[in-house]
Design a protein around this motif. Structure first.
Motif, short mmCIF file in Angstrom:
data_model
loop_
_atom_site.label_atom_id
_atom_site.label_comp_id
_atom_site.label_asym_id
_atom_site.label_seq_id
_atom_site.Cartn_x
_atom_site.Cartn_y
_atom_site.Cartn_z
N MET A 1 -57.84 64.08 106.00
CA MET A 1 -58.61 64.95 106.89
C MET A 1 -57.99 66.35 106.90
O MET A 1 -56.78 66.49 106.98
N LEU A 2 -58.82 67.36 106.78
CA LEU A 2 -58.32 68.72 106.64
C LEU A 2 -58.33 69.44 107.98
O LEU A 2 -59.32 69.40 108.70
N ASP A 3 -57.23 70.06 108.32
CA ASP A 3 -57.18 70.92 109.49
C ASP A 3 -57.53 72.35 109.07
O ASP A 3 -57.50 72.70 107.90
N LYS A 4 -57.82 73.19 110.08
CA LYS A 4 -58.06 74.61 109.79
C LYS A 4 -56.80 75.23 109.19
O LYS A 4 -55.68 74.85 109.55
N PRO A 5 -56.96 76.18 108.28
CA PRO A 5 -55.78 76.89 107.77
C PRO A 5 -55.01 77.52 108.93
O PRO A 5 -55.60 78.01 109.88
N ALA A 6 -53.69 77.52 108.83
CA ALA A 6 -52.85 78.02 109.93
C ALA A 6 -53.17 79.46 110.28
O ALA A 6 -53.21 79.84 111.45
N GLU A 163 -66.69 75.33 120.38
CA GLU A 163 -67.40 74.09 120.70
C GLU A 163 -67.31 73.03 119.62
O GLU A 163 -67.83 71.92 119.80
N SER A 164 -66.63 73.30 118.51
CA SER A 164 -66.62 72.36 117.40
C SER A 164 -65.69 71.16 117.61
O SER A 164 -65.93 70.10 117.05
N LEU A 165 -64.62 71.32 118.41
CA LEU A 165 -63.62 70.25 118.55
C LEU A 165 -63.78 69.55 119.90
O LEU A 165 -62.82 69.40 120.66
N CYS A 166 -64.97 69.12 120.19
CA CYS A 166 -65.35 68.34 121.37
C CYS A 166 -64.62 68.73 122.66
O CYS A 166 -63.86 67.94 123.21
N ASN A 220 -67.57 66.22 118.02
CA ASN A 220 -66.59 66.79 117.10
C ASN A 220 -67.31 67.12 115.80
O ASN A 220 -67.55 66.26 114.95
N THR A 221 -67.68 68.39 115.66
CA THR A 221 -68.37 68.85 114.45
C THR A 221 -67.41 69.54 113.49
O THR A 221 -67.84 70.14 112.51
N SER A 222 -66.11 69.47 113.81
CA SER A 222 -65.09 70.08 112.96
C SER A 222 -64.60 69.07 111.92
O SER A 222 -65.10 67.93 111.85
N GLU A 223 -63.61 69.48 111.14
CA GLU A 223 -62.96 68.57 110.20
C GLU A 223 -61.61 68.11 110.72
O GLU A 223 -60.81 67.54 109.98
N ARG A 224 -61.37 68.34 112.00
CA ARG A 224 -60.10 67.99 112.62
C ARG A 224 -60.26 66.77 113.52
O ARG A 224 -61.38 66.39 113.89
N THR A 225 -59.15 66.17 113.88
CA THR A 225 -59.13 65.07 114.84
C THR A 225 -58.57 65.58 116.15
O THR A 225 -57.50 66.20 116.17
N ARG A 226 -59.30 65.36 117.24
CA ARG A 226 -58.83 65.82 118.55
C ARG A 226 -58.02 64.73 119.23
O ARG A 226 -58.42 63.57 119.30
N TYR A 227 -56.86 65.12 119.77
CA TYR A 227 -55.99 64.22 120.52
C TYR A 227 -56.03 64.60 122.00
O TYR A 227 -56.04 65.79 122.34
N LEU A 228 -56.02 63.59 122.87
CA LEU A 228 -56.11 63.83 124.31
C LEU A 228 -55.41 62.71 125.06
O LEU A 228 -55.50 61.54 124.68
N LEU A 229 -54.72 63.07 126.14
CA LEU A 229 -54.13 62.09 127.04
C LEU A 229 -54.69 62.31 128.43
O LEU A 229 -54.75 63.44 128.92
N GLN A 230 -55.12 61.22 129.08
CA GLN A 230 -55.62 61.27 130.44
C GLN A 230 -54.71 60.47 131.36
O GLN A 230 -54.34 59.34 131.03
#
Length: 274
Positions: A1-6, A163-166, A220-230
């Motif tokens: 999975m590709l992240d955005k360029p730094a 809005e791409s990364l949920c 999530n319309t990006s190419e990244r994975t979103r991480y979240l803690l609740q």
């Protein structure tokens, strides 16, 4: 999975401005007022970059069991019982102080969940987490007569700058409606002319919101994975939602816990009914 360029990510972050008003971690009174007025408080920079990475790594170490759900979205339950990285965040200074200020000195956690949302995740389902009773707007708007009973702290572990990364969406003040939203029934709810608005934020920020606020996850319309803690806090009178049944505390974790952490897990003084 590709992240955005730094470089692209850095440029986006440099131009970033918060959409909602923000609070410093020590402004407990200001955040309390915001919970009564807006239904939420956005707190930048609660976790350092190293802490964000540690929580992300801990999520990657999790294996599904019990009521966990795996797929386009991995949703892990009661993670405070599974890794000390999560456990140590149940009494994060400032966040736990806000919980105690709004829900009482005997408040506790009712759960703690970790999320990993992959590209293609669709969390759009406007709802309220928990509405104890349906009341008039006049009653729901009266902070003296309508207490705060249940809140969630979202620890964001990514920069969510568009809005791409949920992002989480909220309608400010919608907790004053006095009514709840049935999960996903209304895709575009409106309260007093306001529609759902995204909460853009940075990794390490926390959104602390009450259970009656109208809100939703998103796509999530990006190419990244979103991480979240609740981490979910409530007044003592609300039952803890620890799973799977029969729930067993991790004894190694309990042995390291301080008294505040033990109380958050349910070690309360004797009172009515127990």
């Amino acid at each position: 999975m590709l992240d955005k360029p730094a470089a692209t990510e850095a440029a986006s972050a440099a131009d970033f401005e918060y959409r909602q008003r923000t609070f410093t971690i020590d402004d407990v009174d200001g955040m309390t007022d915001a919970l009564h007025e807006d239904g939420f408080a956005l707190i930048p920079g609660v976790l350092s970059a190293d802490e964000v990475q540690a929580v992300r790594d801990a999520i990657d170490r999790l294996n599904g069991f019990g009521y966990d759900r795996l797929g386009k979205t991995d949703h892990f339950k009661c993670v405070f019982n599974r890794d000390k990285v999560f456990f140590d965040l149940i009494d994060r200074p400032g966040i736990v102080d806000l919980a105690e200020k709004t829900m009482g000195s005997q408040c506790h956690i009712i759960g703690q969940s970790a999320w990993r949302s992959y590209p293609g995740h669709d969390g759009w389902s406007p709802h309220t987490d928990h509405t104890l009773v349906t009341v008039s707007e006049e009653t729901a708007s009266n902070r003296e007569h309508f207490p705060i009973y249940l809140c969630t702290a979202h620890f964001y572990l990514d920069d969510i700058l568009d809005e791409s990364l949920c992002p989480t969406y909220v309608i400010p003040g919608s907790h004053k409606s006095g009514t709840g939203l049935v999960w996903g029934k209304d895709k575009d709810p409106e309260y007093k002319g306001q529609h759902l608005e995204p909460v853009f934020c940075k990794a390490g920020d926390v959104l602390f919101f009450r259970s009656e606020i109208w809100h939703t996850g998103s796509k999530n319309t990006s190419e990244r994975t979103r991480y979240l803690l609740q981490t979910h806090y409530s007044h003592r009178t609300i039952a803890q939602r620890f799973s799977p049944f029969p729930f067993q505390f991790n004894q190694e974790m309990l042995a390291l816990a301080n008294e505040r952490q033990l109380r958050l897990l349910g070690k309360h003084p004797e009172a009515a009914y127990g």
